[in-house]
Design an enzyme around this catalytic site. Sequence first.
Site, PDB file in Angstrom:
ATOM      1  N   THR A 171       0.810  -1.196   0.000  1.00  0.00           N
ATOM      2  CA  THR A 171       0.000   0.000   0.000  1.00  0.00           C
ATOM      3  C   THR A 171       0.847   1.251   0.000  1.00  0.00           C
ATOM      4  O   THR A 171       1.908   1.273   0.603  1.00  0.00           O
ATOM      5  CB  THR A 171      -0.820   0.010   1.300  1.00  0.00           C
ATOM      6  N   ASP A 185      -7.071  -4.572   3.846  1.00  0.00           N
ATOM      7  CA  ASP A 185      -7.492  -3.472   4.722  1.00  0.00           C
ATOM      8  C   ASP A 185      -7.536  -2.121   4.018  1.00  0.00           C
ATOM      9  O   ASP A 185      -8.205  -1.195   4.487  1.00  0.00           O
ATOM     10  CB  ASP A 185      -6.545  -3.364   5.917  1.00  0.00           C
ATOM     11  N   VAL A 224       0.259  -6.874   5.885  1.00  0.00           N
ATOM     12  CA  VAL A 224      -0.750  -7.912   5.703  1.00  0.00           C
ATOM     13  C   VAL A 224      -2.080  -7.406   6.247  1.00  0.00           C
ATOM     14  O   VAL A 224      -2.293  -7.310   7.460  1.00  0.00           O
ATOM     15  CB  VAL A 224      -0.326  -9.214   6.405  1.00  0.00           C
ATOM     16  N   GLY A 225      -2.984  -7.103   5.337  1.00  0.00           N
ATOM     17  CA  GLY A 225      -4.211  -6.411   5.692  1.00  0.00           C
ATOM     18  C   GLY A 225      -5.154  -7.187   6.585  1.00  0.00           C
ATOM     19  O   GLY A 225      -5.918  -6.594   7.364  1.00  0.00           O
TER      20      GLY A 225
END
Length: 343
Positions: free
Chosen positions: A202, A233, A255-256
């Site tokens: 992201t 996320d 890691v969402g």
Amino acid sequence: MNTDNTNSRRNFIKQSILGATAIGSISAMTASKPAAVKGKPIVISTWDFGIAANKEAWKVLSANGRALDAVEQGVKVAEADLNNPTVGKGGYPDRDGFVTLDACIMDEFGNCGSVAFLQNIAHPISVARMVMEKTPHVMLVGDGALQFALQNGFSEDNLLIPSSEKAWKEWLKEKNYKPVMNIENKSFSTERLPGNQYNHDTIGMLALDAAGNLSGACTTSGMAFKMHGRVGDSPIIGAGLYVDNEIGGATSTGVGEEVIRTVGSFLVVELMRQGYSPEAACKEAVNRIIKKKPETAKEIQVGFLALNKNGEYGSYALQKGFSYALCNSEKQDLLVKGKHIYQ
């Protein structure tokens, strides 16, 4: 007994009590709504590709523009970078060969917009902003998000560029999904690594403008070679991004799934409301992930980045290697190494 004097004393005491109560009420209201900190714009964003994004955002902030415009324009730089395999058009596909994008945006008024599982649109952040401004909804997904984008002037684009397709076909030989931590922090200007060597992630951006208002944006192509339909996320308000203009803003990376489980960015902002510094709030959010899944936490990367109303900032991550870019009137290309729990 002098009745007039007695009544005068009673009236005086009554007025004094009412006055004190009014003053206390005003003080409480003032304390709950801190004044904007004007004249000190700043923008921060995740990873080294945040440097170029911050520079674009700074063009808006340095011209006394709105933080919302700054974060949208800033993250669009990462979305358009074909050498960045974790965001936008250059992003790696899912395991079925589809590039699916997620993004969200939030302004100083608490307005927010989001898109998830969006295909064939190169700038999901702008679609997310349009969802915020033109619909009564917060999130649109999949075909509905694409339909909305096309109806509002966006053009379809083939997001699976040749280098991403080549990496996907290489991955298909073994179909081994093993994310490599902090791959985002490597230079994307050189030849790409084969197969599963790229994981996620992201760009999350937070900005404070000259008027003292906060906004944030978050956009990603998600985990490389993820299951078709997986959403992390990044487009979820409260997980990948949260902004409260009275307190501050936070964004996440990594890691969402673990960020969603702790509603991480909202947690960081609420901790700042309680008096935590941005760094301390990010550290506590990371520790919450460890508490929930201690063994998993040792094998993954999650990082939080926060900015408060006073322009103070900080971060914390599970693992070493996380970095964030900082841009203000003194420095436009600073890369800061984030603190971390594990070595």
